[in-house]
Design a protein around this motif. Structure first.
Motif, PDB file in Angstrom:
ATOM      1  N   SER A 154       0.702  -1.194   0.073  1.00 12.13           N
ATOM      2  CA  SER A 154       0.025  -0.099   0.091  1.00 12.13           C
ATOM      3  C   SER A 154       0.812   1.223  -0.127  1.00 12.13           C
ATOM      4  N   PHE A 155       0.728   2.272  -0.952  1.00  8.19           N
ATOM      5  CA  PHE A 155       1.566   3.173  -1.086  1.00  8.19           C
ATOM      6  C   PHE A 155       0.875   4.382  -0.701  1.00  8.19           C
ATOM      7  N   ASN A 156       1.436   4.977   0.489  1.00 16.46           N
ATOM      8  CA  ASN A 156       0.465   5.837   1.333  1.00 16.46           C
ATOM      9  C   ASN A 156       1.125   7.388   1.215  1.00 16.46           C
ATOM     10  N   GLY A 157       1.891   7.843   0.049  1.00 19.50           N
ATOM     11  CA  GLY A 157       2.481   9.081   0.143  1.00 19.50           C
ATOM     12  C   GLY A 157       1.682  10.218  -0.296  1.00 19.50           C
ATOM     13  N   HIS A 158       0.594   9.955  -0.772  1.00 22.18           N
ATOM     14  CA  HIS A 158      -0.334  11.264  -1.211  1.00 22.18           C
ATOM     15  C   HIS A 158      -1.140  11.676   0.041  1.00 22.18           C
ATOM     16  N   ARG A 159      -1.771  13.031  -0.270  1.00 23.56           N
ATOM     17  CA  ARG A 159      -2.611  13.501   0.964  1.00 23.56           C
ATOM     18  C   ARG A 159      -3.996  13.465   0.604  1.00 23.56           C
ATOM     19  N   ASP A 160      -4.407  13.427  -0.710  1.00 26.76           N
ATOM     20  CA  ASP A 160      -5.647  13.666  -1.364  1.00 26.76           C
ATOM     21  C   ASP A 160      -6.176  12.505  -2.535  1.00 26.76           C
ATOM     22  N   PRO A 161      -7.143  12.708  -2.919  1.00 20.89           N
ATOM     23  CA  PRO A 161      -7.588  11.514  -3.867  1.00 20.89           C
ATOM     24  C   PRO A 161      -6.488  11.507  -4.920  1.00 20.89           C
ATOM     25  N   VAL A 162      -6.285   9.984  -5.392  1.00 21.55           N
ATOM     26  CA  VAL A 162      -5.263   9.743  -6.386  1.00 21.55           C
ATOM     27  C   VAL A 162      -6.158   9.476  -7.677  1.00 21.55           C
ATOM     28  N   TYR A 163      -5.968  10.358  -8.642  1.00 24.98           N
ATOM     29  CA  TYR A 163      -6.686  10.227  -9.921  1.00 24.98           C
ATOM     30  C   TYR A 163      -6.058   9.108 -10.924  1.00 24.98           C
ATOM     31  N   SER A 164      -4.787   9.086 -10.951  1.00 28.46           N
ATOM     32  CA  SER A 164      -4.143   8.507 -12.163  1.00 28.46           C
ATOM     33  C   SER A 164      -2.794   7.583 -11.662  1.00 28.46           C
ATOM     34  N   VAL A 165      -2.673   6.446 -12.104  1.00 32.40           N
ATOM     35  CA  VAL A 165      -1.396   5.761 -12.131  1.00 32.40           C
ATOM     36  C   VAL A 165      -0.967   5.273 -13.270  1.00 32.40           C
ATOM     37  N   ALA A 166       0.509   5.237 -13.684  1.00 29.48           N
ATOM     38  CA  ALA A 166       1.061   4.646 -14.886  1.00 29.48           C
ATOM     39  C   ALA A 166       2.201   3.795 -14.493  1.00 29.48           C
ATOM     40  N   PHE A 167       2.136   2.570 -15.219  1.00 27.29           N
ATOM     41  CA  PHE A 167       3.610   1.841 -14.793  1.00 27.29           C
ATOM     42  C   PHE A 167       4.502   2.330 -16.044  1.00 27.29           C
ATOM     43  N   SER A 174      -2.009  13.020  -8.181  1.00 26.05           N
ATOM     44  CA  SER A 174      -3.005  13.281  -7.019  1.00 26.05           C
ATOM     45  C   SER A 174      -3.604  14.762  -6.978  1.00 26.05           C
ATOM     46  N   MET A 175      -4.871  14.849  -6.497  1.00 20.76           N
ATOM     47  CA  MET A 175      -5.330  16.280  -6.059  1.00 20.76           C
ATOM     48  C   MET A 175      -4.273  17.101  -5.069  1.00 20.76           C
ATOM     49  N   ASP A 176      -3.385  16.498  -4.420  1.00 21.53           N
ATOM     50  CA  ASP A 176      -2.514  17.218  -3.696  1.00 21.53           C
ATOM     51  C   ASP A 176      -1.443  17.606  -4.373  1.00 21.53           C
ATOM     52  N   LYS A 177      -1.639  17.995  -5.696  1.00 25.25           N
ATOM     53  CA  LYS A 177      -0.573  18.695  -6.505  1.00 25.25           C
ATOM     54  C   LYS A 177       0.876  17.789  -6.931  1.00 25.25           C
ATOM     55  N   CYS A 178       1.046  16.615  -6.090  1.00 23.46           N
ATOM     56  CA  CYS A 178       2.208  15.874  -6.256  1.00 23.46           C
ATOM     57  C   CYS A 178       2.015  14.863  -7.238  1.00 23.46           C
ATOM     58  N   MET A 179       3.077  14.564  -8.006  1.00 22.15           N
ATOM     59  CA  MET A 179       3.424  13.393  -8.778  1.00 22.15           C
ATOM     60  C   MET A 179       4.505  12.658  -8.224  1.00 22.15           C
ATOM     61  N   HIS A 180       4.288  11.365  -7.650  1.00 22.30           N
ATOM     62  CA  HIS A 180       5.322  10.410  -7.298  1.00 22.30           C
ATOM     63  C   HIS A 180       5.663   9.432  -8.324  1.00 22.30           C
ATOM     64  N   ILE A 181       7.008   9.282  -8.256  1.00 23.58           N
ATOM     65  CA  ILE A 181       7.444   7.937  -8.874  1.00 23.58           C
ATOM     66  C   ILE A 181       7.842   7.017  -7.974  1.00 23.58           C
ATOM     67  N   TRP A 182       7.171   5.728  -7.716  1.00 24.67           N
ATOM     68  CA  TRP A 182       7.685   4.841  -6.872  1.00 24.67           C
ATOM     69  C   TRP A 182       8.394   3.700  -7.479  1.00 24.67           C
ATOM     70  N   SER A 183       9.343   3.305  -6.680  1.00 21.38           N
ATOM     71  CA  SER A 183      10.334   2.079  -7.010  1.00 21.38           C
ATOM     72  C   SER A 183       9.380   0.773  -6.577  1.00 21.38           C
ATOM     73  N   LEU A 184       8.977  -0.052  -7.455  1.00 22.27           N
ATOM     74  CA  LEU A 184       8.131  -1.144  -7.084  1.00 22.27           C
ATOM     75  C   LEU A 184       9.042  -2.328  -6.232  1.00 22.27           C
ATOM     76  N   LYS A 185      10.445  -2.216  -6.631  1.00 19.47           N
ATOM     77  CA  LYS A 185      11.258  -3.267  -5.848  1.00 19.47           C
ATOM     78  C   LYS A 185      11.344  -2.790  -4.617  1.00 19.47           C
ATOM     79  N   GLU A 186      11.486  -1.465  -4.263  1.00 17.78           N
ATOM     80  CA  GLU A 186      11.981  -0.761  -3.148  1.00 17.78           C
ATOM     81  C   GLU A 186      10.340  -0.741  -2.074  1.00 17.78           C
ATOM     82  N   GLY A 187       9.440  -0.536  -3.008  1.00 18.98           N
ATOM     83  CA  GLY A 187       8.219   0.114  -2.209  1.00 18.98           C
ATOM     84  C   GLY A 187       8.195   1.557  -1.787  1.00 18.98           C
TER      85      GLY A 187
END
Length: 495
Positions: free
Chosen positions: A418-431, A442-455
């Protein structure tokens, strides 16, 4: 910064703020320790209302308004923003429609954002994850020109073209230079083509561009609009055909792999398959009892549709009844996606669940129930059988209004992360194309890039508006994001 200073910070502050902001927070909290408790109580009281975005995709507005379909031709500007709507959006001022767009330009990021060459990443004492690098301004290209929210973006599968669709009744095709943005902040007129969905100034009902999709070889772009028309454009912006049969806004539009059919789903409850050679509709599918929210091809001739009627139908060109009916969701079904082999269908709903269905049975294979609010979208990883990364495990990502993204093992139907880095609704994800990273907006104005290996988050970018969509280019070295403040950003993501 001393060790006990960290007690003044939230883990999210460490992820989303730079060093200067962190020092400022600590200083303020040392000077006024009670202020925090008061603000926390205030936030708790407000969060129920504030967690809801000011702007959201226009199909959600339609969901709220569908009982009043006759009202759609009237003025749509002054919506009551205080309605209890998690998914509302403001409509553009009619005066903006038909504005000249000579100001389109590519600029670098205006304000400096904590360059990676700054202080060493801080360690969060409770876990050993370091603060991710805020993407430096030199790696961000800002595309200006839209005059209203930008709802959709998509990279062409060939060449460096990025398409965007907006509430300003235009789509745009931007030519993005290869290589790092650093060496390519373009001066002078930008290479952008504006696709106008209106003729001159207009008082017709809104022509917001709600959805867009490139065909497989990147030669044609299809756009779907609030006026119920689908349009097909060449890559240099020439209008090739206007597909006119729907009686309500189009919310979903997909090319089949072969490129001979285009599929559209509309608020008018139907889905239509269009024959691209003739520019005419081939078949209209009228199975749903309420607006169609998403469509997705299974192969070149069969596809699935989902609706606010809680139902999912699998249909086939030439057949007059669904070849499969999936019933089980207890709320509106927001999105559906076939896995790379076309044997599993994932769906997500306002009932807070995602489900995995197999064409071999009527009941869902897996019921994924960890989210606590509506799930807005889902994406399969480009991994496993039938994909370009066949040796990696297939996973499903779900993005929710509960601000989390969850990754699922689809074979066993269990939660992986479970990736918990946003503060508001998440509208889009892309691999990413290699399946190693996930971008989220997200609506929190942030774009995050997550490493799936490291989580964990490895890069983050903060804009000045909520984010409606994020997408990777085919090389996997750039991510585009489109924002509620009329901006499209391209971020250099070489890892």
């Amino acid at each position: 910064m001393e060790d006990d200073d960290f007690s003044f910070l939230q883990p999210l502050d460490l992820i989303t703020k730079d060093a200067c902001e962190l020092h400022k927070i600590i200083k303020e909290k040392k000077e006024n320790p009670n202020k925090d408790r008061f603000e926390a109580n205030e936030k708790n009281n407000e969060s129920k209302q504030d967690n809801e975005p000011e702007h959201a995709q226009e199909r959600e507005e339609e969901k709220k308004e569908r009982e009043n379909e006759q009202e759609h031709d009237k003025e749509m500007t002054n919506k009551d923003i205080e309605q209890d709507t998690v998914k509302d959006k403001e409509f553009p001022n009619p005066d903006q429609i038909g504005m000249e767009n000579s100001d389109d330009k590519v600029v670098g990021k205006h304000e400096e954002i904590g360059d990676c060459g700054g202080p060493e990443p801080m360690e969060i004492s409770t876990s050993s994850t370091s603060v991710p690098c805020e993407i430096p301004s030199c790696d961000v290209t800002i595309l200006e020109g839209h005059t209203s929210e930008v709802f959709a973006c998509a990279w062409s599968p060939s060449g460096s073209l990025l398409a965007s669709g907006s509430g300003d009744s235009t789509a745009r095709i931007w030519t993005i230079a290869d290589g790092t943005c650093r060496s390519n902040i373009q001066n002078g007129p930008t290479n952008v083509v504006v696709l106008k969905h209106f003729k001159g100034r207009t008082n017709e009902k809104s022509k917001d561009v709600t959805t867009l999709d490139w065909n497989g070889d990147g030669t044609l772009l299809a756009t779907g609009s609030y006026d119920g028309q689908a349009r097909i454009w060449s890559r240099d912006g020439e209008l090739r055909s206007t597909l006119n049969k729907h009686k309500g806004p189009i919310f979903s539009l997909k090319w089949n792999k072969k490129g001979d059919y285009l599929l559209s789903g509309s608020v008018d409850k139907t889905a239509i398959v269009w024959d691209i050679k003739t520019g005419e509709w081939k078949q209209q599918f009228e199975f749903h009892s309420a607006p169609t929210l998403d469509v997705d091809w299974r192969n070149n001739v069969s596809f699935a549709t989902c609706s606010t009627d809680n139902m999912i139908y699998v249909c086939k060109v030439g057949e007059n009844r669904p070849i499969k009916t999936f019933s089980g969701h207890q709320g509106e079904v927001n999105a559906i996606k076939w896995d790379p082999t076309g044997s599993l269908l994932a769906s997500c709903s306002d009932d807070n669940t995602a489900k995995i269905w197999s064409t071999k049975q009527d009941k869902y294979l897996h019921d994924l129930r960890e989210h606590v609010k509506e799930i807005y979208t889902i994406r399969w990883s480009p991994t496993g059988p039938g994909s370009i990364n066949p040796s990696q495990q297939l996973v499903l990502a779900s993005a929710s209004f509960d601000s989390t993204i969850k990754l699922w093992d689809v074979e066993q139907g269990r939660l992986l992360f479970s990736f918990n880095g946003h503060r508001d609704p998440v509208y889009s994800v892309a691999f990413s194309p290699n399946g190693e990273y996930l971008a989220s907006g997200s609506m929190d104005k942030c774009m995050h890039i997550w490493s799936l290996k490291e989580g964990k988050i490895v890069k983050t970018y903060t804009g000045n508006g909520g984010i409606f969509e994020v997408c990777w280019n085919k090389e996997g070295d750039k991510v585009a994001a489109c924002f509620a403040n009329n901006i499209v950003c391209v971020v250099d993501c070489r890892m």
